[in-house]
Write a protein that holds these residues in place. Sequence first.
Motif, PDB file in Angstrom:
ATOM      1  N   HIS A   1      -7.311   7.782  -9.920  1.00 28.94           N
ATOM      2  CA  HIS A   1      -5.864   7.656 -10.083  1.00 28.94           C
ATOM      3  C   HIS A   1      -5.550   7.208 -11.505  1.00 28.94           C
ATOM      4  O   HIS A   1      -6.177   6.276 -12.023  1.00 28.94           O
ATOM      5  CB  HIS A   1      -5.295   6.650  -9.090  1.00 28.94           C
ATOM      6  CG  HIS A   1      -5.512   7.016  -7.659  1.00 28.94           C
ATOM      7  ND1 HIS A   1      -4.649   7.822  -6.954  1.00 28.94           N
ATOM      8  CD2 HIS A   1      -6.524   6.685  -6.805  1.00 28.94           C
ATOM      9  CE1 HIS A   1      -5.100   7.970  -5.714  1.00 28.94           C
ATOM     10  NE2 HIS A   1      -6.235   7.295  -5.602  1.00 28.94           N
ATOM     11  N   ARG A   2      -4.595   7.821 -12.111  1.00 30.97           N
ATOM     12  CA  ARG A   2      -4.239   7.565 -13.510  1.00 30.97           C
ATOM     13  C   ARG A   2      -3.349   6.323 -13.607  1.00 30.97           C
ATOM     14  O   ARG A   2      -2.343   6.195 -12.902  1.00 30.97           O
ATOM     15  CB  ARG A   2      -3.506   8.790 -14.063  1.00 30.97           C
ATOM     16  CG  ARG A   2      -3.200   8.756 -15.544  1.00 30.97           C
ATOM     17  CD  ARG A   2      -2.517  10.068 -15.918  1.00 30.97           C
ATOM     18  NE  ARG A   2      -2.042  10.110 -17.278  1.00 30.97           N
ATOM     19  CZ  ARG A   2      -2.600  10.825 -18.250  1.00 30.97           C
ATOM     20  NH1 ARG A   2      -3.666  11.563 -17.981  1.00 30.97           N
ATOM     21  NH2 ARG A   2      -2.095  10.819 -19.469  1.00 30.97           N
TER      22      ARG A   2
ATOM     23  N   SER B   1       0.828  -1.190   0.000  1.00 27.71           N
ATOM     24  CA  SER B   1       0.000   0.000   0.000  1.00 27.71           C
ATOM     25  C   SER B   1       0.865   1.242   0.000  1.00 27.71           C
ATOM     26  O   SER B   1       2.086   1.176   0.121  1.00 27.71           O
ATOM     27  CB  SER B   1      -0.923   0.002   1.226  1.00 27.71           C
ATOM     28  OG  SER B   1      -0.165   0.016   2.411  1.00 27.71           O
ATOM     29  N   SER B   2       0.216   2.404  -0.160  1.00 30.00           N
ATOM     30  CA  SER B   2       0.919   3.677  -0.159  1.00 30.00           C
ATOM     31  C   SER B   2       0.011   4.727   0.443  1.00 30.00           C
ATOM     32  O   SER B   2      -1.151   4.481   0.746  1.00 30.00           O
ATOM     33  CB  SER B   2       1.313   4.064  -1.591  1.00 30.00           C
ATOM     34  OG  SER B   2       0.183   4.521  -2.301  1.00 30.00           O
TER      35      SER B   2
ATOM     36  N   SER C   1      13.739   4.255 -16.969  1.00 31.36           N
ATOM     37  CA  SER C   1      13.913   5.665 -17.314  1.00 31.36           C
ATOM     38  C   SER C   1      12.599   6.412 -17.202  1.00 31.36           C
ATOM     39  O   SER C   1      12.540   7.539 -16.707  1.00 31.36           O
ATOM     40  CB  SER C   1      14.457   5.786 -18.749  1.00 31.36           C
ATOM     41  OG  SER C   1      14.495   7.122 -19.152  1.00 31.36           O
ATOM     42  N   ARG C   2      11.500   5.780 -17.646  1.00 32.07           N
ATOM     43  CA  ARG C   2      10.193   6.404 -17.573  1.00 32.07           C
ATOM     44  C   ARG C   2       9.804   6.663 -16.118  1.00 32.07           C
ATOM     45  O   ARG C   2       9.192   7.661 -15.781  1.00 32.07           O
ATOM     46  CB  ARG C   2       9.160   5.503 -18.253  1.00 32.07           C
ATOM     47  CG  ARG C   2       7.716   5.987 -18.161  1.00 32.07           C
ATOM     48  CD  ARG C   2       7.478   7.217 -19.030  1.00 32.07           C
ATOM     49  NE  ARG C   2       6.072   7.568 -19.032  1.00 32.07           N
ATOM     50  CZ  ARG C   2       5.180   7.070 -19.891  1.00 32.07           C
ATOM     51  NH1 ARG C   2       5.558   6.189 -20.805  1.00 32.07           N
ATOM     52  NH2 ARG C   2       3.917   7.448 -19.834  1.00 32.07           N
TER      53      ARG C   2
ATOM     54  N   TRP D   1       2.026   1.576 -15.932  1.00 30.07           N
ATOM     55  CA  TRP D   1       2.696   2.468 -14.986  1.00 30.07           C
ATOM     56  C   TRP D   1       1.641   3.105 -14.087  1.00 30.07           C
ATOM     57  O   TRP D   1       0.676   3.694 -14.566  1.00 30.07           O
ATOM     58  CB  TRP D   1       3.483   3.510 -15.768  1.00 30.07           C
ATOM     59  CG  TRP D   1       3.976   4.739 -15.061  1.00 30.07           C
ATOM     60  CD1 TRP D   1       3.817   6.024 -15.484  1.00 30.07           C
ATOM     61  CD2 TRP D   1       4.741   4.820 -13.864  1.00 30.07           C
ATOM     62  NE1 TRP D   1       4.423   6.901 -14.622  1.00 30.07           N
ATOM     63  CE2 TRP D   1       5.001   6.183 -13.606  1.00 30.07           C
ATOM     64  CE3 TRP D   1       5.228   3.858 -12.958  1.00 30.07           C
ATOM     65  CZ2 TRP D   1       5.720   6.624 -12.496  1.00 30.07           C
ATOM     66  CZ3 TRP D   1       5.948   4.300 -11.853  1.00 30.07           C
ATOM     67  CH2 TRP D   1       6.191   5.660 -11.641  1.00 30.07           C
ATOM     68  N   VAL D   2       1.829   2.942 -12.773  1.00 33.77           N
ATOM     69  CA  VAL D   2       0.901   3.495 -11.787  1.00 33.77           C
ATOM     70  C   VAL D   2       1.663   4.554 -10.983  1.00 33.77           C
ATOM     71  O   VAL D   2       2.313   4.237  -9.982  1.00 33.77           O
ATOM     72  CB  VAL D   2       0.356   2.395 -10.852  1.00 33.77           C
ATOM     73  CG1 VAL D   2      -0.757   2.948  -9.960  1.00 33.77           C
ATOM     74  CG2 VAL D   2      -0.154   1.208 -11.665  1.00 33.77           C
ATOM     75  N   PRO D   3       1.614   5.814 -11.410  1.00 37.57           N
ATOM     76  CA  PRO D   3       2.440   6.841 -10.764  1.00 37.57           C
ATOM     77  C   PRO D   3       2.218   6.960  -9.261  1.00 37.57           C
ATOM     78  O   PRO D   3       3.173   7.134  -8.498  1.00 37.57           O
ATOM     79  CB  PRO D   3       2.033   8.131 -11.490  1.00 37.57           C
ATOM     80  CG  PRO D   3       1.512   7.678 -12.818  1.00 37.57           C
ATOM     81  CD  PRO D   3       0.851   6.373 -12.553  1.00 37.57           C
TER      82      PRO D   3
END
Length: 240
Positions: A150-151, A2-3, A213-214, A169-171
């Motif tokens: 969330h994007r 989690s975050s 890198s992304r 990718w889950v920023p």
Amino acid sequence: MSSTSGLAYAVRTATRQGLTRDLPHGPDDLQWVANTATLIYGDRDAVLVDTYTSIEQNAELVEWVTSFGRQLTHIFITHGHGDHFFGIGQLLEAFPEAKAIASKGTVAGAHTQGEPRWRDGFWEKLFPGQIPEITYPEPLDGGFFELEGHRLEVMEMGYTDTVDTTSLWVPDLGLVVAGDVAYNDTPSVHRRNHPGEPRALGSGCRTSRRARSRRRGRRTQEAEHARPPDDSGPDRRLSA
């Protein structure tokens, strides 16, 4: 995991027999392949990244997703190989409000794998009586979708172990669900990835660097083929 963003994720690993059955005598672990499925979830909803190969393994996947008590909104498929999308139909039967989505290239690859020469001539021969009825993902309109605001961004990764592969990718989690861009402590040597496809040895490593890198130094990359976590091998999460 989690975050502070309100999102979390969990990974489930299932082990199956590998696709190359005529390997020379050697270590037993060269005969297995482990597939992972990743569930990203918030307070109410969830997104599943990839499914499994067989009817039995996908039934277990349905039970696992159900155990989180979230509404599954999307099933995202990273690339068009059957061992990643064959479970769509079983998931949609359990979660009829969900949408199965993928990039246009992945959708095209999935339709190729669903042709009789692949489903019957390749997968069914290797896993007799175990391949589900095929349901295809729909092409995603745009390069991202959302989970509870969330994007989640689709990363076009080019050729890894097949054409037109993607990662997710889950920023807000600092998470890349890598698909077959990354292998972690599991056999990844292919004479050919699937019959009729060109060799791609090493291409996954190059594309993994593109993913790092992304991410610009963020935390976690989940390999789609990884040693099961209860084994004696290293953690399946790759360092940033």
